[in-house]
Design a protein around this motif. Structure first.
Motif, short mmCIF file in Angstrom:
data_model
loop_
_atom_site.label_atom_id
_atom_site.label_comp_id
_atom_site.label_asym_id
_atom_site.label_seq_id
_atom_site.Cartn_x
_atom_site.Cartn_y
_atom_site.Cartn_z
N GLU A 176 60.61 95.21 31.60
CA GLU A 176 59.22 95.21 31.09
C GLU A 176 58.49 96.48 31.52
N GLU A 177 58.70 96.90 32.79
CA GLU A 177 58.08 98.14 33.25
C GLU A 177 58.59 99.33 32.44
N GLY A 178 59.86 99.32 32.14
CA GLY A 178 60.45 100.39 31.33
C GLY A 178 59.85 100.43 29.95
N ASN A 179 59.62 99.26 29.37
CA ASN A 179 58.99 99.20 28.03
C ASN A 179 57.59 99.80 28.06
N ARG A 180 56.84 99.51 29.14
CA ARG A 180 55.48 100.06 29.24
C ARG A 180 55.53 101.59 29.35
N HIS A 181 56.45 102.10 30.17
CA HIS A 181 56.58 103.55 30.30
C HIS A 181 56.98 104.19 28.97
N PHE A 182 57.82 103.49 28.21
CA PHE A 182 58.25 104.01 26.91
C PHE A 182 57.07 104.12 25.96
N GLN A 183 56.22 103.08 25.95
CA GLN A 183 55.04 103.11 25.08
C GLN A 183 54.08 104.23 25.46
N LEU A 184 54.07 104.56 26.77
CA LEU A 184 53.21 105.65 27.25
C LEU A 184 53.91 107.01 27.12
N GLN A 185 55.11 107.00 26.49
CA GLN A 185 55.91 108.22 26.25
C GLN A 185 56.39 108.88 27.55
N ASP A 186 56.48 108.07 28.62
CA ASP A 186 57.05 108.57 29.87
C ASP A 186 58.53 108.15 29.89
N TYR A 187 59.36 108.92 29.15
CA TYR A 187 60.73 108.50 28.89
C TYR A 187 61.63 108.58 30.12
N LYS A 188 61.34 109.51 31.00
CA LYS A 188 62.16 109.63 32.22
C LYS A 188 61.99 108.41 33.12
N ALA A 189 60.71 107.98 33.26
CA ALA A 189 60.45 106.79 34.09
C ALA A 189 61.06 105.55 33.45
N ALA A 190 60.96 105.48 32.10
CA ALA A 190 61.53 104.33 31.39
C ALA A 190 63.05 104.28 31.60
N THR A 191 63.69 105.45 31.50
CA THR A 191 65.15 105.52 31.71
C THR A 191 65.52 105.06 33.11
N LYS A 192 64.70 105.47 34.09
CA LYS A 192 64.97 105.08 35.48
C LYS A 192 64.89 103.57 35.65
N ASN A 193 63.86 102.93 35.03
CA ASN A 193 63.71 101.48 35.12
C ASN A 193 64.88 100.75 34.48
#
Length: 1012
Positions: free
Chosen positions: A11-28
């Motif tokens: 879920e945290e990764g999905n939020r980062h993805f929506q905010l276009q923070d792809y590196k953080a999303a990948t890490k999650n």
């Protein structure tokens, strides 16, 4: 807990993805993947991480993650589309098209999928159009190459592309049809080395396998021009032109297997004239001063390869006759060249040796004595014509010619040595003041003294001169050759301790000097090579080889020289090193000494060969240990990789002999495998002389018998080992070779079904079956063990199933052998066969006491031993009634087959004392031989054999109710009962379990029932 955390991270990764923070999303997503094993969640996480990869342009990672999601759910449409996008960016359009096609199939109305499908289809078509528009590419390449203003990088790239295109059939045809030959001639006219080289290599590709094109190119370029290109002082150019000529010769001489019709056929009606013209020009090159040393070598290589017959069964040797008549004198002129003379032709270090090899091949290719006499007369006329009392240079050429012939056809060389004045001239030249004369004379003496009678003449007439030259000369080249001459003369008696030519200790002194030169890296390689050759002769003396293997620096210097020679293409070093190692390991052939003949020889006062004390087995083993420690295997492995032009069949045979000697001790085989010896032996076992292939195959068998095949022969190499091992099963091979080959095949067949299939396809099965009949116990055992592994293969099983053969009968009877190991292997094979096919269970019952197979199976007497066994293993004084009293009234009682109850087997029938029951049975029954053998297996002292017997019994019980009833009506039931009642300790657990499963099967049929 971990699953919940994984969901939270997703879920945290999905939020980062929506905010276009792809590196953080990948890490999650990556952290979540480590915490969950839920397949649905894993698929989602991989799919989401693939989306991040697409956004960050990490297309390789995106494609990988999408593939993992698809592996979990093949219909994951999002993962499929994301992989399609990643593959499109990576340029893999065909794979991307397949993914989007799958998406469109799953969702036909999705416009996005349809649009992507159309776009990819257009891109693929365009790519194919550009890819196959060869005409424009060819034209563009020539424009770049012929434009003097083109950049160097572009020219190089265009040249390489043209060469690659010429090697492909379609590309070569395009070049040919688009005026390519004329344009390539323009490239040759530029006389720029890189462009000429590109043109030659392209022409070579165009000629390969196409007779019509080869004919056109030969006439367009002209043979004289091709030869002039090969004559230049440029090794790379000479080799490229040699390859072009070889491609033309191959195509013209029948290597082109395709059918040609119409106009193309008209071009290739007769190629003999062209081939003769090529041969004539090559012979002219040999004696031309305008030809470089490299060009002369390539001309000799072409003649060596194409003139003598490849197969002596072919009757036509007209090419050889033509060369003998028109070119033998030219070849002899090359052989007789002395480098230090002003009139010498340009040569390389290998030219004279290649000419000697050509003379040898031509002489061997002659079919009859008249042809050989004609050959000899030409040589005699040439040599005698050179002798001139007024011109020492001509005499020098004559002796050098004899020396060269001695390195080729040795029989012919010996005949020429008998010519009046030849030997005397050699000795006379040794006394000359000119170093050049001494050099030629010493080399000639070295080659002449191979035969003992010649050596004796030289020892009598020339040793003092050689010693004087050795002491007085300051020229290192002459000094070391003189030393080798003395070494060769000193070893003329071979391994015979009683035929020493020199005084005690003289050969050791010569060897010490050779080792000193060998270790001196300041001396040039050619001179050090002579030191190795000297040792090759001297190591026939056991004292010399014993000292040599203890001199580690000298050994390692020799190994390094051998490795370096692979790169410098010096074949003489390889042969000398191999010969030295053969001597050190005593792996040469030794004639068997028959004591009676020795006594007879002594009585008649004839010479009896003597063995040196240091040639005993203990000394040989010690030398082998030292050689292994010094790194001999790595040197041998490097030598085996040498080009076939320098690694002759004779050298291969010597290397195979060394490997076999090194593999003799099983404890050393691990070291040999670790250093790459297993891999190095494979090519030696497949190519070379017949003796060499047998020796190498035997060494392979020794390694395969005790090593893990996956380590000894990694990868696909293991399949190449099978054929050499199967060849050792030939009855012409000796018993040890048969035995070790069977052990090796047993090990291989136990690895995988692919290897069993390979062994079967190599037709090894009939040989294995033959050795199962062998009188020799160890051979019979090894063959039976091999068959035990082979029966796992379906095709082998089908041979047992086939009607009209006694294969199964043989295996059954082998189970009754007295040899425990044979019994064990045969029982294992029978257990697997009967488990695989019910038909074989029924076939087994046909083995009766009147079998026509004469296998020594002793009849089984149960009277004393069996009763004793029963009494020892049973707590009761009674066994239960004769099995023939069983009838259908016994009801089937169900038990848990997986967990039989301990000691739960008892059979409430008519109870009789054991002795009365056995007496009654003896009167009523006569068991057939297969049943006696089975009972014997089930009573065996060895638990492994007993277990296999019980498995066979279970297979028979499970195969057929009637057969099961027959078994229950025999003594087998009593055996199963007693074995099943035993306490299943650690050793007997499998045996007891197998017996109980048999009893459970009987209960399933309703033949017996348990009693509490």
């Amino acid at each position: 807990m971990a699953e919940a955390e994984a969901v939270q991270l997703k879920e945290e990764g999905n939020r980062h993805f929506q905010l276009q923070d792809y590196k953080a999303a990948t890490k999650n997503y990556s952290q979540a993947l480590k915490l969950t094993k839920d397949k649905a969640l894993l698929a989602t996480l991989y799919r989401n991480r693939a989306a991040c990869g697409l956004k960050t342009e990490s297309y390789v990672q995106a494609a990988s993650d999408a593939s993992r999601a698809i592996d979990i759910n093949s219909s994951d449409i999002k993962a499929l589309y994301r992989r399609c996008q990643a593959l499109e960016h990576l340029g893999k359009l065909d794979q991307a098209f397949k993914d989007v096609q799958r998406c469109a199939t799953l969702e036909p109305r999705n416009q996005n999928f349809q649009e992507t499908l159309r776009r990819l289809n257009t891109s693929i078509q365009e790519k194919l159009r550009v890819q196959f528009s060869t005409d424009s590419r060819v034209q563009k390449m020539f424009e770049i190459l012929l434009d003097e203003n083109s950049e160097a990088d572009k020219r190089e790239k265009a040249a390489n592309n043209l060469i690659v295109l010429g090697r492909e059939e379609a590309g070569a045809e395009k070049i040919f049809q688009n005026n390519g030959v004329a344009l390539l001639l323009q490239l040759l006219d530029t006389k720029k080395p890189e462009l000429v080289l590109a043109a030659v290599r392209t022409l070579s590709g165009m000629c390969s396998g196409h007779r019509a094109r080869a004919t056109v190119i030969l006439h367009a370029v002209r043979i004289d021009r091709i030869c002039s290109l090969m004559a230049v002082e440029n090794e790379e150019m000479a080799l490229a032109v040699c390859n072009l000529l070889q491609a033309i010769i191959d195509s013209l001489s029948g290597e082109d297997k395709r059918e040609h019709r119409g106009k193309e056929e008209a071009l290739v009606l007769d190629t003999k004239k062209d081939l003769k013209q090529i041969t004539s020009h090559l012979l002219d090159m040999l004696v031309s001063k305008k030809v470089s040393g490299q060009g002369r070598d390539q001309a000799l290589n072409l003649l060596n390869k194409n003139v003598p017959r490849k197969d002596l069964a072919i009757h036509d040797n007209s090419r050889t006759i033509y060369v003998v008549d028109n070119g033998l004198r030219k070849i002899l002129k090359v052989v007789g060249q002395v480098p230090d003379l002003p009139s010498c032709l340009p040569l390389t270090d290998n030219t004279c040796m290649l000419a000697s090899i050509l003379i040898n091949k031509l002489y061997d290719d002659l079919r009859c004595d008249p042809e050989r006499d004609h050959f000899r007369k030409i040589c005699e006329e040439y040599i005698t014509g050179k002798f001139d009392p007024q011109d020492m240079d001509k005499n020098l050429n004559a002796i050098q010619t004899v020396s060269g012939i001695l390195q080729g056809p040795f029989d012919l060389g010996n005949q020429l040595l008998g010519l009046k004045g030849v030997m005397e001239m050699m000795v006379a030249l040794c006394g000359s003041e000119r170093e050049m004369d001494q050099l030629v004379a010493v080399e000639a003496l070295i080659h002449a003294s191979t035969k003992l009678s010649r050596a004796t003449f030289i020892i009598t007439n020339g040793v003092s001169l050689l010693k004087q030259i050795y002491k007085t000369t300051k020229n290192e080249k002459i000094k070391i050759r003189t030393l080798v001459g003395l070494c060769k003369l000193g070893s003329a008696g071979g391994t015979d301790y009683g035929l020493r030519q020199f005084a005690e200790g003289s050969t050791e002194k010569l060897a010490k000097q050779c080792r000193k030169w060998l270790c001196n890296t300041a001396i040039d390689t050619r001179t050090r090579r002579w030191a190795v050759e000297g040792l090759a002769y001297l190591t026939l003396d056991a004292d010399v080889k014993d000292d040599f293997v203890q001199d580690v620096p000298a050994l390692q210097a020799m190994f390094e020289l051998a490795k370096a020679s692979v790169e410098t293409s010096d074949k003489t070093i390889l042969y000398s090193v191999a010969t030295t190692l053969v001597n050190c390991t005593n792996s040469y052939d030794v004639k068997e000494v028959i004591p009676e003949l020795v006594q007879l020889a002594k009585f008649s006062k004839q010479h009896v060969p003597e063995e040196h004390p240091k040639d005993k087995k203990d000394f040989i083993d010690m030398r082998v240990k030292r050689l292994l420690k010094a790194g001999v295997i790595s040197a041998l492995a490097c030598m085996v990789k040498a080009d076939s032009a320098i690694l002759t069949d004779q050298t291969k045979e010597l290397l195979a002999r060394v490997f076999l000697a090194l593999c003799d001790n099983p404890k050393d085989r691990g070291t040999i495998v670790a250093q790459g010896g297993g891999k190095a032996l494979i090519p030696l076992a497949l190519e070379g002389t017949d003796v060499g292939k047998v020796k190498a195959a035997h060494a392979l068998a020794k390694i395969a018998a005790v090593s893990n095949p996956d380590i000894a022969f990694p990868g696909e190499r293991v399949y190449e080992v099978v054929r050499p091992l199967v060849s050792l099963l030939d009855t012409q091979r000796d018993g040890l070779q048969n035995y070790e080959a069977l052990l090796g095949l047993t090990n291989l067949s136990g690895r995988s079904d692919k290897l069993r299939q390979k062994i079967f396809k190599e037709r090894a099965l009939p040989d294995i079956e033959n050795y199962m009949f062998e009188n020799h116990d160890q051979l019979r055992q090894a063959a039976t063990e091999c068959m035990c592994n082979m029966v796992l293969n379906k095709e082998v099983q089908e041979r047992f199933l086939a009607d009209g053969n006694d294969r199964l009968k043989l295996v059954v009877l082998l189970c009754g052998e007295d040899d425990d190991k044979v019994q064990n292997a045969a029982a294992g094979a029978l257990a697997m066969l009967t488990a695989a096919h019910k038909k074989l269970c029924l076939k087994m019952t046909q083995v009766c006491a009147t079998s026509d197979l004469s296998i020594g199976v002793s009849p089984i007497a149960f009277s004393g031993a069996y009763t004793s066994w029963l009494n020892d293993n049973s707590n009761a004084n009674y066994c239960h009634g004769a099995p023939e009293t069983f009838s259908a009234e016994f009801t089937k009682v169900g038990l848990d087959v997986q967990k039989p109850k301990k000691n739960a087997f008892s059979f409430p029938c008519v109870c009789l004392p054991v002795c009365l029951w056995k007496a009654s049975l003896a009167d009523k029954c006569q068991t057939t031989q297969w049943l006696e053998i089975l009972q014997r297996l089930c009573l065996h002292d060895q638990l492994s054999v007993q277990h296999r017997g019980l498995v066979i019994a279970y297979n028979l019980l499970a195969a057929d109710a009637e057969l099961a009833k027959k078994l229950v009506e025999s003594e087998l039931l009593e055996i199963l009962t007693v074995v099943g009642k035993q306490e299943p300790d650690e050793k007997k657990a499998e045996v007891v379990q197998a017996a109980r499963e048999c009893l459970i099967k009987c209960m399933d049929y309703g033949f017996i029932k348990p009693v509490s």
